[in-house]
Design an enzyme around this catalytic site. Structure first.
Site, PDB file in Angstrom:
ATOM      1  N   ARG A 194       0.850  -1.180   0.000  1.00 44.47           N
ATOM      2  CA  ARG A 194       0.000   0.000   0.000  1.00 44.47           C
ATOM      3  C   ARG A 194       0.889   1.234   0.000  1.00 44.47           C
ATOM      4  NH1 ARG A 194      -4.478  -1.511   4.673  1.00 44.47           N
ATOM      5  NH2 ARG A 194      -5.244  -3.439   3.728  1.00 44.47           N
ATOM      6  N   HIS A 195       0.306   2.357  -0.347  1.00 45.83           N
ATOM      7  CA  HIS A 195       1.082   3.590  -0.380  1.00 45.83           C
ATOM      8  C   HIS A 195       1.454   4.029   1.033  1.00 45.83           C
ATOM      9  CE1 HIS A 195       0.642   4.278  -4.654  1.00 45.83           C
ATOM     10  NE2 HIS A 195      -0.654   4.026  -4.563  1.00 45.83           N
ATOM     11  N   GLU A 196       2.631   4.600   1.139  1.00 45.80           N
ATOM     12  CA  GLU A 196       3.070   5.140   2.424  1.00 45.80           C
ATOM     13  C   GLU A 196       2.143   6.275   2.844  1.00 45.80           C
ATOM     14  OE1 GLU A 196       4.435   4.901   5.540  1.00 45.80           O
ATOM     15  OE2 GLU A 196       6.128   4.075   4.420  1.00 45.80           O
ATOM     16  N   ASP A 252       4.641   2.630  -4.118  1.00 44.27           N
ATOM     17  CA  ASP A 252       5.068   3.980  -4.497  1.00 44.27           C
ATOM     18  C   ASP A 252       6.052   3.989  -5.655  1.00 44.27           C
ATOM     19  OD1 ASP A 252       3.560   5.150  -2.429  1.00 44.27           O
ATOM     20  OD2 ASP A 252       5.143   4.739  -0.979  1.00 44.27           O
TER      21      ASP A 252
END
Length: 647
Positions: free
Chosen positions: A280-282, A291
């Site tokens: 998942r995105h930071e 990312d």
């Protein structure tokens, strides 16, 4: 490389197509082995990975004291003090965050009779528990394990006034990473089997045997079918931004492999990535796997722009005609992004009142338009191979295009000035933080600083992304769009750095050592710039690496990675021929179709189905691997039939 789904605690990455189009002579149809390999991967993902999920999910069910979801554990706090205790927590990934209260425990009813309460705690990152009483306080840093049961005892030792906090594991957690390990071993085994199969099928004896079989089958087909039926190529829309050159030229498979690799990762993380946090995105500063893919797509788009425009100019196309096609394709990308893959469809029919205007394809459209126009300004149809004899030769591929570099540097100066000098009401000038509970809660409504302010000015608050990834960790309350207006400047820089890679390939064509040394030099230079900007830290640098802001250090860091990865692929695929690029090569040749298709059909079988246990990493991983494998198989079949989607 990849639109963002409006799901809790998740964001999606994105993708883009390349720009150069293969001619029929350059295209080699994937053999039946590629299709069989993709189908075998589907079968293994469906049949084998769920076994690990069943084992890990059922092994500790009798230890659960309450219903737990993924990435959760049970913590029972026992208070033996004669005063109440306030239990709070803060994640170690949350920079300068306020502590969040878990609960309050009353004083123990008597000696040896503690008061207790159970809480659900997260297991993705290490947390620091803070226990405060009227007498003393203590802190306990700990990384809880998924589905584990833990007890925290708060007591006085030897009747002293000092408070002691000790944490005990009552039930061991499950190893949620076993499904990933199993999937990795299976895919690695398939890769080795494919390599061995390729060697076997390359033997003269085997090739002769297959030729005799295929020859007899072809004879029978011709006897029982219409003779001489010409093969046809169906081109609906292109995955490439610019049309192919009329004159054949050698196509670099490493570029399509790079694009396809990014696309496959993007599809996997967009479908959920097994619901693992690193897919998942930071939330704010830092990097995860999710990312990486979008900047890499932007980078390889820039590389393809250089190669395509050069080929078209050599073929006799005029700059004016190419400019018209560039504008047309940019508009098409933008329209597809707004009306086809818009995340607002999750809320029902599109409405202008809350239509999200920025997005992945929209940003790609702007980046493509800007960089393609810059290249049309300075591109040359006929290039001399640079031999590197003069003292200034290391910089000649930059000096030849100095007007374009000047424009990009001016754009970057605009980004820096707006980011650090534009006043933002009720926020510090130059603020780059997440707001919310970050920075001790002092700037709760300042998420994104100047970038968010510009989006609200130009687009309106209701037309930007409403659930940014910063909500997960920093509990932000204001909308923020990671594909906003200000960040588009740095995406142009990313595409232009990819354009530079294309210029290197053009000026040093067939000089493999020169191309790879230039790539490595650029990678080193960009890496040094990133180290200076970030001070080699996540949060303490001048400009941290931040995907939401598309910060300058984010661009230089991902461009550094892109150059290094491109060197490896170029050497293995195009120079040595050790790898054909399969299976990533095929999605890379049809990237727009795969990207739009995986978004449009994401909720349909076989890309999604009702799971027996929706709180199992193994089941989510199985579903996401099957969905990703389906798109690899689809792109492989389409490539074999020479079907490419063009815009």
């Amino acid at each position: 490389m990849a639109k963002r789904n409006q799901r809790k605690d998740s964001e999606d990455a994105s993708s883009v197509s390349g720009l150069d189009q293969a001619t029929p002579k350059e295209m080699t149809q994937p053999g039946p082995r590629a299709s069989r390999l993709a189908a075998l991967a589907l079968f293994v993902a469906v049949c084998v990975v769920p076994l690990t999920g069943q084992k890990s999910a059922s092994g500790l069910s009798h230890h659960k004291h309450m219903s737990l979801k993924m990435d959760e554990a049970t913590l029972t706090v026992n208070n033996e003090l004669d005063t109440e205790v306030v239990v709070s927590w803060v994640s170690e990934r949350c920079y300068q965050c306020l502590s969040q209260q878990l609960g309050v425990l009353p004083a123990g009813p008597g000696p040896g009779r503690p008061s207790s309460a159970s809480f659900v705690v997260g297991t993705q990152h290490e947390v620091t528990l803070q226990l405060n009483s009227t007498k003393e306080s203590c802190t306990v840093p700990f990384h809880f394990g998924e589905q584990g049961n833990y007890s925290l005892w708060v007591k006085n030792l030897n009747d002293s006034s000092a408070v002691n906090c000790s944490l005990v594991t009552d039930a061991e957690p499950v190893d949620s990473f076993i499904p990933i390990l199993v999937a990795f071993l299976i895919l690695t085994g398939l890769a080795f089997a494919s390599a061995i199969g390729t060697k076997i099928f390359g033997l003269d004896v085997v090739k002769g045997f297959l030729f005799r079989i295929s020859g007899s089958m072809e004879t029978e087909r011709l006897i029982n079918s219409e003779l001489g039926s010409p093969g046809r190529t169906v081109s609906l829309v292109a995955d490439n931004i610019l049309p192919p050159s009329p004159s054949p030229s050698k196509r670099l498979r490493s570029l399509d492999t790079f694009r396809g690799l990014s696309l496959v990762i993007m599809v996997f993380v967009n479908y959920g990535g097994g619901r693992y946090w690193f897919f998942r995105h930071e939330s704010w500063n830092g990097l995860t796997v999710a990312d990486l893919v979008f900047p890499w797509f932007v980078f390889i788009m820039g590389t393809s722009i250089a190669l395509s425009i050069n080929a078209l100019l050599r073929a006799g196309a005029t700059r004016r005609s190419l400019l018209g096609k560039v504008v047309q394709r940019s508009v098409q990308l933008f329209v597809i992004g707004v009306f086809v893959v818009n995340p607002n469809y999750c809320q029902g029919p599109l409405s202008w009142d809350n239509l999200r205007i920025p997005g992945v394809l929209q940003r790609l459209a702007w980046s493509y338009l800007a960089v393609a126009c810059l290249d049309l300004l300075v591109a040359r149809g006929h290039l001399d191979v640079l031999q590197g004899e003069a003292w200034w030769s290391p910089g000649v591929d930059i000096l030849l295009y100095w007007p374009a570099w000047l424009c990009v540097l001016l754009l970057e100066a605009v980004w820096l000035c707006l980011t650090f000098l534009l006043p933002v009401p009720d926020c510090p000038t130059g603020y780059l933080g997440p707001g919310g509970i970050g920075d001790m809660g002092l700037y709760a409504n300042c998420t994104g600083g100047a970038a968010a302010l510009i989006d609200r000015w130009l687009l309106g608050e209701s037309h930007v992304y409403q659930t940014p990834s910063s909500r997960v960790m920093y509990a932000t309350r204001v909308p923020y769009d990671p594909e906003g207006v200000l960040g588009s400047i740095n995406s142009i820089l990313m595409a232009f750095l990819g354009l530079q890679a294309g210029k290197i390939i053009l000026h040093y064509r067939d000089l493999h050592k020169s191309i790879m040394s230039r790539f490595l030099t650029w990678g080193l230079l960009l890496g040094v710039i990133s180290a200076i900007l970030t001070k080699c830290s996540t949060d303490h640098g001048l400009i941290p690496v931040n995907k939401n802001l598309w910060s300058l250090s984010y661009v230089t860091t991902l461009a550094c990675f892109a150059y290094v990865l491109l060197v490896l692929l170029y050497y293995a695929v195009d120079v040595k021929g050790w790898w054909s690029g399969a299976p990533f090569y095929y999605p890379g040749m049809n990237s727009i179709l795969v990207y739009v298709g995986h978004e449009v059909f994401k909720d349909y079988f076989p890309f999604r189905w009702r799971m027996a246990n929706s709180q199992s990493h193994a089941e989510h991983l199985t579903q996401n691997l099957v969905a990703t494998s389906c798109w690899i198989l689809i792109s492989c079949v389409l490539y074999r039939k020479k079907i490419f989607w063009k815009i």
